[in-house]
Design an enzyme around this catalytic site. Sequence first.
Site, mmCIF file in Angstrom:
data_model
loop_
_atom_site.group_PDB
_atom_site.id
_atom_site.type_symbol
_atom_site.label_atom_id
_atom_site.label_comp_id
_atom_site.label_asym_id
_atom_site.label_seq_id
_atom_site.Cartn_x
_atom_site.Cartn_y
_atom_site.Cartn_z
ATOM 1 N N ASN A 74 0.869 -1.175 0.000
ATOM 2 C CA ASN A 74 0.000 0.000 0.000
ATOM 3 C C ASN A 74 0.908 1.227 0.000
ATOM 4 O O ASN A 74 1.514 1.541 1.023
ATOM 5 C CB ASN A 74 -0.889 -0.038 1.257
ATOM 6 C CG ASN A 74 -1.653 1.254 1.475
ATOM 7 O OD1 ASN A 74 -1.726 2.106 0.597
ATOM 8 N ND2 ASN A 74 -2.224 1.411 2.666
ATOM 9 N N LYS A 88 0.101 4.259 -0.218
ATOM 10 C CA LYS A 88 -0.517 5.455 0.373
ATOM 11 C C LYS A 88 -0.306 6.657 -0.566
ATOM 12 O O LYS A 88 -0.297 6.467 -1.782
ATOM 13 C CB LYS A 88 0.027 5.691 1.788
ATOM 14 C CG LYS A 88 -0.084 4.408 2.638
ATOM 15 C CD LYS A 88 0.151 4.612 4.094
ATOM 16 C CE LYS A 88 -0.009 3.267 4.812
ATOM 17 N NZ LYS A 88 0.076 3.387 6.255
ATOM 18 N N HIS A 122 -9.415 1.126 5.056
ATOM 19 C CA HIS A 122 -8.140 1.361 5.745
ATOM 20 C C HIS A 122 -8.377 2.335 6.903
ATOM 21 O O HIS A 122 -9.183 3.265 6.788
ATOM 22 C CB HIS A 122 -7.110 1.936 4.767
ATOM 23 C CG HIS A 122 -5.727 1.921 5.342
ATOM 24 N ND1 HIS A 122 -5.313 2.859 6.259
ATOM 25 C CD2 HIS A 122 -4.688 1.077 5.174
ATOM 26 C CE1 HIS A 122 -4.062 2.579 6.627
ATOM 27 N NE2 HIS A 122 -3.665 1.503 5.975
ATOM 28 N N GLU A 164 -6.763 4.753 7.888
ATOM 29 C CA GLU A 164 -6.518 6.158 7.538
ATOM 30 C C GLU A 164 -7.712 6.762 6.805
ATOM 31 O O GLU A 164 -7.872 7.982 6.783
ATOM 32 C CB GLU A 164 -5.220 6.265 6.717
ATOM 33 C CG GLU A 164 -4.002 6.021 7.606
ATOM 34 C CD GLU A 164 -2.751 5.547 6.895
ATOM 35 O OE1 GLU A 164 -2.687 5.620 5.658
ATOM 36 O OE2 GLU A 164 -1.844 5.065 7.598
ATOM 37 N N GLU A 213 -5.149 -4.822 10.805
ATOM 38 C CA GLU A 213 -4.117 -3.811 10.996
ATOM 39 C C GLU A 213 -4.378 -3.035 12.283
ATOM 40 O O GLU A 213 -5.157 -2.065 12.271
ATOM 41 C CB GLU A 213 -4.114 -2.830 9.826
ATOM 42 C CG GLU A 213 -3.830 -3.472 8.481
ATOM 43 C CD GLU A 213 -3.288 -2.446 7.492
ATOM 44 O OE1 GLU A 213 -2.209 -2.678 6.968
ATOM 45 O OE2 GLU A 213 -3.939 -1.418 7.289
ATOM 46 N N GLY A 221 2.884 2.188 10.806
ATOM 47 C CA GLY A 221 3.893 3.231 10.648
ATOM 48 C C GLY A 221 4.641 3.589 11.914
ATOM 49 O O GLY A 221 5.329 4.610 11.955
ATOM 50 N N SER A 266 3.648 -2.136 10.315
ATOM 51 C CA SER A 266 5.099 -2.201 10.553
ATOM 52 C C SER A 266 5.727 -3.533 10.162
ATOM 53 O O SER A 266 6.692 -3.975 10.786
ATOM 54 C CB SER A 266 5.421 -1.848 12.018
ATOM 55 O OG SER A 266 5.064 -0.511 12.297
#
Length: 249
Positions: free
Chosen positions: A10, A12, A93, A95, A163, A169, A209
Site C-alpha cells: 500500500n 498510500k 483502511h 486512515e 491492521e 507506521g 510495521s
Amino acid sequence: MARRKYVVGNWKMNGLTAALGEAQAIFAAAGENKGVDVALCPPFTLIGPMISAAPGAAVGGQDCHAAASGAFTGSVAAPMLADIGASLVIVGHSERREGFGESDADVKAKAGAALAAGLSVILCVGEPREVRESGGAADYVLAQIAGSLPGDFDPARLAIAYEPIWAIGTGLVPTVGDVAAMHGAIRAKLGEQAGGSAAGTMRILYGGSVNAENAAELLGAGDVDGALVGGASLTAGKFVPIIEAAAAL
Ligand code: PGA
C-alpha cells in the site's frame, strides 16, 4: 486446498512516475516467487502507468466510491478502476475510517461496489491503542467485521487485513501470539457470517510495521495468510525480502 500467501503493498500518498522502476523490480521478483500472490496499490495517478510498466501485474486502488458514477467530486468509482485494468482495491483502511469518517456501513457499501465491478477486495479492520490496552481488541475488530462484510460474496475475492492502528507506521508490532489469536478469532467470525467453507478459503493478512526483519515470524503465525505493507513496500530493496519470506514458508 492450502491458501496461497498474499503480499500487498500500500503505497498510500507516495510515488511519482519516477517510482515505476521500483514497481517493475518488485513485480520481476514476484515472478521469481510464483508461490506467492503479490499486488501493489499505488495512488490513483500511478495505477494506469504501473499496469503499462508491468503488464499482467496485480495493481489496485487504495479506496473507491460506493456509487458507480455521479456527482462526487474527487472520488473514483470501482468500475473506473476495473476499466483501467486494476484488479483489486483496499477498502476500510484506518486512515480512511479515521481521516475521512468512514463507517462500517460505508466500508460495506464500498466492498460491495468493488465486488460488483469485478475487483478483488482487501477489507481492513483494526483497533486503536486504547482499545487494545483496555482488553477490548477482539470485540472491536469482530464488530467491524460484522458491520463491514458484504452479505454475499465470492470468498476467493475478499481478503481481510487485520491492521492494529497503533502498529501502522510506528515500528510497534503485536506479539506473534496476539496476531495468531486475533486472526483465529477473525476466521471464526467469518465462519459465523459467511459459512465455514468461505472462511476456510478467505485470506487474512496482517498489516502494521511489517518489514524484512519481522516478516518471516509474522507470516508464519497461525491463520496469517499474508501481509499488507505500507512503508516497506515503496522500494524493491525493502519489499522483495518480504515476498521472499512469504515464499519460503
Ligand atoms: P506500515 O503501513 O507497513 O507502514 O505500518 C501498513 C498499512 O497502513 O497498510
